[in-house]
Design a protein around this motif. Structure first.
Motif, short mmCIF file in Angstrom:
data_model
loop_
_atom_site.label_atom_id
_atom_site.label_comp_id
_atom_site.label_asym_id
_atom_site.label_seq_id
_atom_site.Cartn_x
_atom_site.Cartn_y
_atom_site.Cartn_z
N GLU A 295 0.89 -1.14 0.21
CA GLU A 295 -0.05 0.12 0.04
C GLU A 295 0.85 1.17 0.00
O GLU A 295 0.31 2.23 -0.10
N THR A 296 2.24 1.19 0.14
CA THR A 296 3.14 2.20 -0.01
C THR A 296 3.25 2.79 -1.29
O THR A 296 3.45 2.00 -2.11
N ASP A 297 2.94 4.02 -1.55
CA ASP A 297 3.01 4.88 -2.68
C ASP A 297 4.23 5.58 -2.80
O ASP A 297 4.33 6.78 -2.25
N LEU A 298 5.48 4.96 -3.51
CA LEU A 298 6.71 5.78 -3.63
C LEU A 298 6.76 6.47 -4.96
O LEU A 298 6.22 5.81 -5.92
N PRO A 299 7.48 7.45 -5.00
CA PRO A 299 7.99 8.06 -6.37
C PRO A 299 8.71 7.18 -7.23
O PRO A 299 9.27 6.00 -6.70
N ASP A 300 8.68 7.21 -8.49
CA ASP A 300 9.39 6.43 -9.19
C ASP A 300 10.81 6.41 -8.99
O ASP A 300 11.47 5.34 -9.13
N ASP A 301 11.47 7.52 -8.82
CA ASP A 301 12.87 7.60 -8.40
C ASP A 301 13.18 8.41 -7.30
O ASP A 301 12.46 9.65 -7.26
N PHE A 302 13.78 8.02 -6.44
CA PHE A 302 14.42 8.85 -5.32
C PHE A 302 15.66 8.31 -4.85
O PHE A 302 15.98 7.09 -4.88
N TYR A 303 16.21 9.06 -3.81
CA TYR A 303 17.80 8.82 -3.67
C TYR A 303 17.89 8.63 -2.08
O TYR A 303 18.80 7.98 -1.60
N ASN A 304 16.90 9.56 -1.38
CA ASN A 304 17.03 9.75 -0.03
C ASN A 304 15.53 9.41 0.85
O ASN A 304 14.76 9.98 0.09
N LEU A 305 15.99 8.96 2.06
CA LEU A 305 14.35 9.01 2.75
C LEU A 305 14.60 10.31 3.57
O LEU A 305 15.61 10.52 4.10
N ILE A 306 13.66 11.02 3.84
CA ILE A 306 13.46 12.33 4.52
C ILE A 306 12.94 11.77 6.15
O ILE A 306 12.03 11.34 6.18
N VAL A 307 13.84 12.09 7.05
CA VAL A 307 13.53 11.81 8.46
C VAL A 307 12.89 13.13 8.92
O VAL A 307 13.16 14.19 9.01
N VAL A 308 11.31 12.96 9.51
CA VAL A 308 10.63 14.14 9.84
C VAL A 308 10.20 13.88 11.38
O VAL A 308 10.09 12.82 11.94
N THR A 309 10.01 15.17 12.03
CA THR A 309 9.38 14.99 13.37
C THR A 309 7.79 14.96 13.08
O THR A 309 7.16 14.87 12.14
N PRO A 310 6.96 14.80 14.44
CA PRO A 310 5.69 14.59 14.32
C PRO A 310 5.08 15.74 13.68
O PRO A 310 4.05 15.70 13.09
N ALA A 311 5.76 16.93 13.71
CA ALA A 311 5.34 18.09 13.09
C ALA A 311 5.58 18.11 11.70
O ALA A 311 5.21 19.08 11.12
N HIS A 312 6.02 17.25 11.04
CA HIS A 312 6.49 17.06 9.77
C HIS A 312 7.73 18.14 9.18
O HIS A 312 7.49 18.50 8.20
N LYS A 313 8.63 18.23 10.11
CA LYS A 313 9.59 19.08 10.12
C LYS A 313 10.92 18.19 9.76
O LYS A 313 11.22 17.17 10.46
N PRO A 314 11.65 18.41 8.66
CA PRO A 314 12.63 17.50 8.46
C PRO A 314 13.97 17.75 9.44
O PRO A 314 14.30 18.91 9.53
N VAL A 315 14.28 16.51 9.79
CA VAL A 315 15.50 16.64 10.84
C VAL A 315 16.81 15.81 10.19
O VAL A 315 17.75 15.83 10.91
N GLY A 316 16.63 14.97 9.22
CA GLY A 316 17.66 14.40 8.66
C GLY A 316 17.60 13.72 7.13
O GLY A 316 16.32 13.60 7.13
N LEU A 317 18.41 13.18 6.64
CA LEU A 317 18.27 12.39 5.65
C LEU A 317 18.89 10.83 5.80
O LEU A 317 20.01 10.99 6.36
N VAL A 318 18.42 9.83 5.07
CA VAL A 318 19.11 8.70 5.04
C VAL A 318 19.22 8.26 3.70
O VAL A 318 18.27 8.00 2.87
#
Length: 466
Positions: free
Chosen positions: A181-204
């Protein structure tokens, strides 16, 4: 020898075409098929195998009527990605001939960043009709992107992102991405780590994720020193940051710091190419790329700048008119004065080109402007002395007059020093006024070097020779 060289160049061109998919033979075959009125299926058979970028290239090479014939022959089989590769004026000529229902289908197949690029050139009424036909969830996102300033990160970004919470483990993250059920983009390089407020705190990075054991927490493998782009940041500044820090992706945030999208390197490469092309065109006095425009539109686009050039040329002519008597008495002055002006203009253009590029890449700033200015003046003076010696001797031998050689030597030094000075000061001044230094720098520079060159040379000649 020339025949062998031509054959080699032809073989190189053929190899290039073979490698990248669009050959001259395909272009000729499509033109022939359209001109001879062959069936849509025959035209489709020729172009369907092409990559979207090659098909876009093909459409750009065809005359307008043939271009539209190919588009209509493809019908629903036309790859929507083609519109992402087309030159803006060519895309506009095709879009104008297609109904909004077809355009809406194209929008549904494009990624969000390409959708915005596609929609922003449409009339407001057409925009609204197309947006009304897409799902409400997508429509809200597109409308938000269109609300950001033109040429900003918000217009460039892709809305599709992959976000994960900081408290997950590597195993949970991998299972999430593999979920049906996960809808992923066709191409991506990183995962964006976010807080509960949806603010980015890091990349993986995906590569790091796949090399790490499942039990390791995401917080242990994420990078926290990533660059975050405000949605209203100008695209030139975004491109500078990508180039400066070697970025591949960067999160985009709104005014509250919440994640709204992601910028990818493919879009930034387009920005770099676009900004470079824009500067080159403006330095040549062309406001926009008119390669695919008809002759009336091209004439209109170029007329205004040529009018400005005419006005500045008249100014230079008025300076020459001040020394009409000197020119009448010493014909050699009329022969030599274009040399002084030309050398000043060319030397100034060299400095100007470097200065405009340095401003675009943030290498020329208020802090180092004086150092660069002194350097360019010294370069102008050094070259001026060298060419003064060369041209002074030539003029002396040519007209058997050592005084005339001395006059043109002094004028050469003065004009090349002024050229170096103005080559830095003019773009700096225009930027300080909030304008693009590539737009008007050239015409101001050539006017100044012409006026100074004529005035110094003819003024000295009137004083020394008459």
């Amino acid at each position: 020898m020339s025949e062998a060289l031509e054959q080699t160049e032809s073989e190189d061109a053929d190899a290039f075409d073979e490698l990248y998919g669009l050959s001259h033979e395909i272009v000729e075959a499509v033109e022939t098929a359209v001109d001879e009125g062959e069936s849509p299926s025959a035209i489709r058979a020729l172009v369907i195998p092409l990559h979207a970028a090659d098909l876009a290239d093909l459409l750009e090479r065809l005359p307008k009527d043939d271009r539209l014939a190919v588009v209509h022959a493809l019908g629903e089989e036309l790859d929507s990605d083609v519109f992402s590769y087309l030159d803006d004026s060519v895309r506009e000529s095709i879009v104008d001939e297609l109904p909004n229902a077809v355009l809406a289908n194209i929008v549904r197949d494009l990624e969000s960043d390409d959708v915005i690029d596609f929609l922003e050139d449409l009339d407001e009424e057409d925009q609204r009709e197309i947006l009304d036909s897409v799902p409400a969830e997508d429509r809200v996102l597109y409308e938000q992107s269109l609300s950001f300033p033109e040429y900003s990160a918000g217009r460039l970004m892709r809305r599709e992102t992959v976000t994960i919470p900081e408290f997950w483990t590597v195993g949970q993250t991998i299972d999430f991405m593999r979920g049906e059920e996960t809808d992923l983009p066709d191409d991506f390089y990183n995962l964006i780590v976010v807080t509960p407020a949806h603010k980015p705190v890091g990349l993986v990075q995906l590569s790091k994720l796949l090399r790490t054991k499942r039990v390791v927490p995401i917080s242990a493998v994420m990078e926290t020193d990533n660059k975050v782009m405000p949605a209203d940041m100008d695209q030139e500044d975004v491109a500078f940051l990508f180039r400066q820090y070697g970025l591949v992706e960067a999160p985009v945030v709104d005014g509250d710091g919440r994640l709204v999208g992601v910028l990818t390197i493919d879009d930034i490469v387009d920005v770099m190419d676009e900004e470079h092309e824009d500067d080159i065109l403006k330095l040549g006095g062309v406001s926009e790329d008119d390669f695919y425009s008809d002759f009336m539109e091209t004439t209109r686009l170029r007329f205004s700048w040529l009018m400005v050039n005419l006005a500045t040329a008249i100014v230079a002519s008025l300076v020459i008119a001040l020394f009409e008597d000197a020119l009448t008495k010493v014909v050699a002055l009329a022969v030599l004065m274009p040399i002084v002006a030309s050398m000043g203009g060319n030397a100034g253009t060299q400095t100007l080109t470097v200065a405009v590029r340095a401003l675009a890449t943030n290498e020329l700033t208020t802090k180092n402007a004086l150092r660069i200015l002194v350097k360019e003046v010294l370069v102008g003076g050094a070259n001026g002395i060298l060419f003064a010696i060369i041209m002074g001797i030539i003029a002396w031998l040519w007209f058997s007059d050592p005084l005339l050689g001395g006059v043109i030597a002094v004028a050469m030094i003065a004009n090349l020093v002024i050229a170096g000075l103005c080559g830095v000061l003019i773009p700096l001044g225009i930027e300080k006024m909030g304008q693009d230094p590539a737009i008007a720098s050239t015409v101001f520079l050539t006017t100044i070097t012409d006026v100074v060159g004529f005035f110094v040379f003819l003024g000295l000649a009137s004083w020394v020779l008459l």
